[in-house]
Design a protein around this motif. Structure first.
Motif, mmCIF file in Angstrom:
data_model
loop_
_atom_site.group_PDB
_atom_site.id
_atom_site.type_symbol
_atom_site.label_atom_id
_atom_site.label_comp_id
_atom_site.label_asym_id
_atom_site.label_seq_id
_atom_site.Cartn_x
_atom_site.Cartn_y
_atom_site.Cartn_z
ATOM 1 N N PHE A 187 0.819 -1.211 0.000
ATOM 2 C CA PHE A 187 0.000 0.000 0.000
ATOM 3 C C PHE A 187 0.854 1.262 0.000
ATOM 4 N N PHE A 204 0.306 5.396 5.688
ATOM 5 C CA PHE A 204 -0.110 6.578 6.447
ATOM 6 C C PHE A 204 1.059 7.229 7.159
ATOM 7 N N ILE A 238 -2.454 -4.824 6.707
ATOM 8 C CA ILE A 238 -2.723 -3.708 7.625
ATOM 9 C C ILE A 238 -1.418 -2.968 7.925
ATOM 10 N N THR A 239 -0.326 -3.721 8.079
ATOM 11 C CA THR A 239 0.964 -3.076 8.299
ATOM 12 C C THR A 239 1.298 -2.153 7.126
ATOM 13 N N ILE A 283 -0.771 -0.650 5.141
ATOM 14 C CA ILE A 283 -1.602 0.553 5.225
ATOM 15 C C ILE A 283 -1.014 1.498 6.264
ATOM 16 N N GLY A 284 -0.533 0.931 7.379
ATOM 17 C CA GLY A 284 0.096 1.750 8.416
ATOM 18 C C GLY A 284 1.318 2.472 7.887
ATOM 19 N N VAL A 285 2.150 1.764 7.120
ATOM 20 C CA VAL A 285 3.359 2.382 6.576
ATOM 21 C C VAL A 285 2.977 3.511 5.624
#
Lengths: 312, 349
Positions: A56, A123, A116-117, A119-121
């Motif tokens: 992502f 953001f 999810i990780t 997506i975190g990176v």
């Protein structure tokens, strides 16, 4: 929103010749935009092909590449060529660091955790960008070489539009060479078939994955820099939309397939430019076209154009 | 049958009464700021618990809540605005006919928001559930973007980028918390019913679930549509709390916040979603100092706007790396668990 100087409204009721030049102009423009999508899509498709992760953060890695180039020119007054190469190298390093720092720890976790990780990176990069670079868009200086406008047979063609597909082609050949003719490339292809067996054969899998991230990120930086020259400004959130569209391009071409990603990018770029050129009234929906195409493919041909297998 | 069923029912009623008393106290004695945060908490509980139904309970990782919240917020706001207000707001193009004359009470608009959003969710489900895993995430993310682009362009329905202004501030603690309690109650009932069992089965092994006769597609659709219904209602509450909505409000950022909440609470745990919704909403306010200048006596650190989101992103990554199961994993709060922990009362099963 399209703010390209190349973009022009349909020229009312033109003669047949005008119609043709208009069409050609849009075609060339579409190829240029499409090769940018393709360059960014390569990073998605390589990473997905090997570790089955939608990175992502890829669009945001592209954004960082633009800022590296920007600061290279502005703060260290490097010549633009050196600055662009340095930006690609730095972005490659960033890609590797992201892999080592965030993705390696979740490599054996469920796929959703890795997603999810990612997506975190994504953001994290966007918000770090906002904090460090500020939210205000910065103007990106286009080198004179790309800023010229050629007039060929009645077509007004900016140099950048001609250079973009050319540079893309060179980079694509380089990447295909790495994948098909080098040891690391062979290891990449092996890992995409069976990671565990490849590991048993004595291949340093993590190193090969790092190389993949480096190559993909460098390609994204190159795409990003040409993107920044096309819409001559950069901001910390600029990576989101090109990132998403490049992913669509990767799926369109059959994910895991580098040539497919490039073809998908070209198709998407042409579709966007031509649809908006032929039907100016839908210009506002431009950003939705890619997702319309994505939904259409996933319903009717989920394996993409080049027909790689769709994973569960 | 649980021998403590009656006691537990009484405890639940008592708990709700206690919540009502606390809300009454907050409503009469709390500052506007406190009430605002409490309202936000309740709305985020609604959104998180319903998002958790599809992502956590059914295990279908999707990224569309911003689309659903947007549809709900616009539906309900367009229905409560008076024809006069619409005429003033829609300056570029007038509002299209049936919407331009309709004005309904708040409760009706919320119900309509839920139904309209559920309808869109139902339609969206057909293409979306043809794919799984990562693709599902991207397609639903795409839908979120499409809804935002449409909201930006349908000038005569949504007023485009200008958004809707002057929405009446109907949302108060009673509406928000009342609907939050109702949502939690209904979704918890659904999760414990045979439908919920089937959803969990799909999460753990879809092929095995199909093999024992569960129709995976329709159960996913049920979870998705239910989730859409409550997210639409949450969107309606949100619109009537902040009174001004525009497409920029419903970006992926909203989904990201909800994702942090359900991941931190533990994917699949309703209790976890509730706790994390409160924690994240309150924590977001508590961390506000990061964005503001700090005075350390001798020198002053200038405020860094955006620092909060950096912290939140790091928290999400750390949860994934070090505490994948979140606060509660898939466990749930129950009165039996509490009495067991305290060692008081309750007949053994």
């Amino acid at each position: 929103m399209e703010r390209s100087p190349l973009f022009c409204r349909r020229a009312g009721t033109g003669t047949g010749f005008l119609e043709l030049t208009f069409f050609l102009q849009q075609m060339i423009n579409g190829v240029a935009l499409g090769s940018l999508y393709g360059l960014i899509a390569i990073g998605y498709t390589m990473v997905y092909g090997i570790i089955r992760l939608i990175n992502f953060a890829h669009g945001d890695v592209m954004m960082m590449g633009c800022y590296f180039a920007y600061f290279g020119i502005l703060m260290f007054s490097l010549p633009w060529g050196a600055s662009f190469v340095a930006a690609m190298v730095l972005t490659a390093i960033l890609g590797v660091l992201i892999d080592k720092g965030a993705y390696v720890p979740v490599r054996h976790a469920p796929r959703i955790s890795a997603l999810i990780t990612a997506i975190g990176v994504s953001f994290l990069l966007e918000n770090l960008g906002l904090v460090v670079f500020g939210g205000r868009p910065k103007g990106f200086t286009t080198p004179d070489m790309f800023a010229e406008v050629y007039e060929i047979a009645g077509l007004m063609i900016p140099a950048l539009v001609l250079w973009t597909p050319l540079i893309t082609l060179i980079l694509l050949s380089g990447i295909l060479f790495i994948i098909h003719r080098t040891k690391a490339g062979r290891a990449m292809r092996c890992i995409s078939h069976d990671m565990e067996t490849t590991r048993l054969m004595g291949v340093d899998v993590n190193r090969v994955i790092s190389i993949t991230f480096a190559v993909g990120s460098a390609a994204a930086a190159a795409g990003g820099i040409m993107w920044a020259m096309r819409y001559p400004e950069i901001n910390p959130l600029m990576g989101i939309i090109p990132g998403l569209k490049a992913f669509v391009a990767a799926v369109l071409g059959g994910i895991g397939n580098v040539t497919g990603a490039m073809l998908g990018g070209l198709l998407l770029g042409l579709a966007e430019i031509l649809l908006v050129a032929l039907m100016p009234e839908i210009a506002g929906y431009r950003d939705a076209i890619a997702f319309g195409i994505l939904i259409f493919i996933l319903i009717f041909r989920p394996t993409g154009l080049m027909g790689s297998k769709l994973p569960e | 049958m649980d021998p403590n069923h009656r006691r537990n029912q009484l405890l639940s009623i008592g708990g709700t009464a206690l919540l009502a008393a606390l809300l009454y106290a907050a409503n009469s004695a709390g500052s506007d700021y406190t009430i605002r945060i409490l309202n936000n908490c309740a709305i985020f509980i609604i959104l998180a618990v319903s998002y958790n139904l599809i992502n956590g309970v059914t295990g279908q990782f999707s990224l569309e809540p911003n689309a659903f919240v947007a549809i709900g917020a616009y539906t309900s706001a367009l229905l409560t605005l008076t024809p006069m207000e619409k005429e003033i707001s829609f300056i570029i193009e007038p509002c299209i006919w049936p919407l331009s004359v309709i004005s309904v009470p708040f409760a009706v608009s919320l119900l309509a928001a839920g139904i309209v959003t559920a309808f869109f969710g139902f339609l969206m489900g057909f293409p979306v559930f043809r794919v799984r895993g990562d693709y599902l995430a991207i397609v639903t993310l795409g839908f979120g973007e499409v809804v935002r682009v449409i909201a930006n362009n349908t000038q005569s329905i949504t007023n485009g980028p200008l958004g809707l202004k002057g929405i009446a501030d109907h949302t108060n603690l009673w509406w928000s918390w009342g609907l939050a309690v109702l949502t939690v109650f209904l979704i918890a009932r659904m999760v414990r019913s045979s439908y919920g069992m089937a959803m969990k089965a799909i999460k753990y092994d879809e092929a095995a679930a199909e093999a024992v006769g569960i129709n995976a597609f329709w159960h996913k659709m049920l979870a998705f549509t239910t989730s859409a219904f409550f997210e639409g209602i949450g969107g309606g509450l949100l619109a009537h709390l902040i009174t001004t909505i525009s497409p920029t409000l419903f970006t992926f950022f909203l989904t990201f916040n909800l994702l942090i909440i359900i991941v931190a609470g533990g994917l699949g745990s309703i209790t976890g979603s509730i706790l994390a919704a409160i924690l994240v909403t309150w924590g977001g306010e508590a961390l506000r100092f990061l964005d503001e200048p700090m005075d350390l006596g001798l020198f002053e650190i200038p405020g860094i706007p955006g620092m909060r989101m950096v912290i939140f992103s790091l928290i999400l990554i750390f949860i994934m790396i070090f505490a994948r199961h979140g606060i509660l994993g898939t466990r749930e709060f129950s009165w039996n668990w509490l009495s067991g922990k305290l060692g008081i009362g309750g007949r053994p099963r």
